[in-house]
Scaffold this motif. Structure first.
Motif, PDB file in Angstrom:
ATOM      1  N   GLU A   3     -18.177  16.819 -20.627  1.00 42.85           N
ATOM      2  CA  GLU A   3     -18.672  16.822 -22.006  1.00 42.85           C
ATOM      3  C   GLU A   3     -20.156  16.488 -22.100  1.00 42.85           C
ATOM      4  N   GLU A   4     -20.731  15.891 -21.063  1.00 39.85           N
ATOM      5  CA  GLU A   4     -22.157  15.568 -21.065  1.00 39.85           C
ATOM      6  C   GLU A   4     -23.034  16.813 -20.912  1.00 39.85           C
ATOM      7  N   LEU A   5     -22.443  17.904 -20.452  1.00 40.48           N
ATOM      8  CA  LEU A   5     -23.200  19.136 -20.219  1.00 40.48           C
ATOM      9  C   LEU A   5     -23.029  20.106 -21.377  1.00 40.48           C
ATOM     10  N   THR A   6     -24.068  20.866 -21.666  1.00 42.05           N
ATOM     11  CA  THR A   6     -23.980  21.893 -22.702  1.00 42.05           C
ATOM     12  C   THR A   6     -23.883  23.291 -22.098  1.00 42.05           C
ATOM     13  N   TYR A   7     -24.196  23.418 -20.834  1.00 39.53           N
ATOM     14  CA  TYR A   7     -24.075  24.693 -20.115  1.00 39.53           C
ATOM     15  C   TYR A   7     -24.025  24.393 -18.625  1.00 39.53           C
ATOM     16  N   ILE A   8     -23.578  25.346 -17.846  1.00 47.83           N
ATOM     17  CA  ILE A   8     -23.721  25.276 -16.393  1.00 47.83           C
ATOM     18  C   ILE A   8     -24.601  26.440 -15.935  1.00 47.83           C
ATOM     19  N   TRP A   9     -24.290  27.665 -16.377  1.00 46.94           N
ATOM     20  CA  TRP A   9     -25.087  28.840 -16.009  1.00 46.94           C
ATOM     21  C   TRP A   9     -26.144  29.119 -17.065  1.00 46.94           C
ATOM     22  N   GLN A  10     -27.350  29.493 -16.601  1.00 38.02           N
ATOM     23  CA  GLN A  10     -28.426  29.842 -17.508  1.00 38.02           C
ATOM     24  C   GLN A  10     -29.317  30.870 -16.820  1.00 38.02           C
ATOM     25  N   HIS A  11     -29.804  31.854 -17.579  1.00 40.87           N
ATOM     26  CA  HIS A  11     -30.725  32.845 -17.025  1.00 40.87           C
ATOM     27  C   HIS A  11     -32.117  32.245 -16.926  1.00 40.87           C
TER      28      HIS A  11
END
Length: 70
Positions: A3-11
């Motif tokens: 829940e601390e993360l808002t994404y894992i993959w990003q361009h």
């Protein structure tokens, strides 16, 4: 995803690639998959897959792999 993360993959437009990260102030345990569209090789006589990776903050037994299916 923790829940601390808002994404894992990003361009990343600077490097024209996809980046995965589960690090926000600390490393979080996370499993993520990046799945490509179908690649039709039915007319190919040979094929080669090249995959580059760079790793920071992974545990020594961190599993990084490329999987191919038909």
């Amino acid at each position: 995803m923790p829940e601390e993360l808002t994404y894992i993959w990003q361009h990343d437009a600077n490097y024209s690639c996809m980046k995965a990260s589960a690090y926000v102030g600390q490393a979080y345990a996370a499993e993520s998959w990046l799945i490509s569209p179908v690649i039709d090789l039915s007319n190919a006589s040979a094929a080669t897959l090249n995959f580059d990776q760079a790793v920071n903050y992974a545990s020594p037994d961190g599993a990084l792999s490329v999987m191919i299916s038909t």
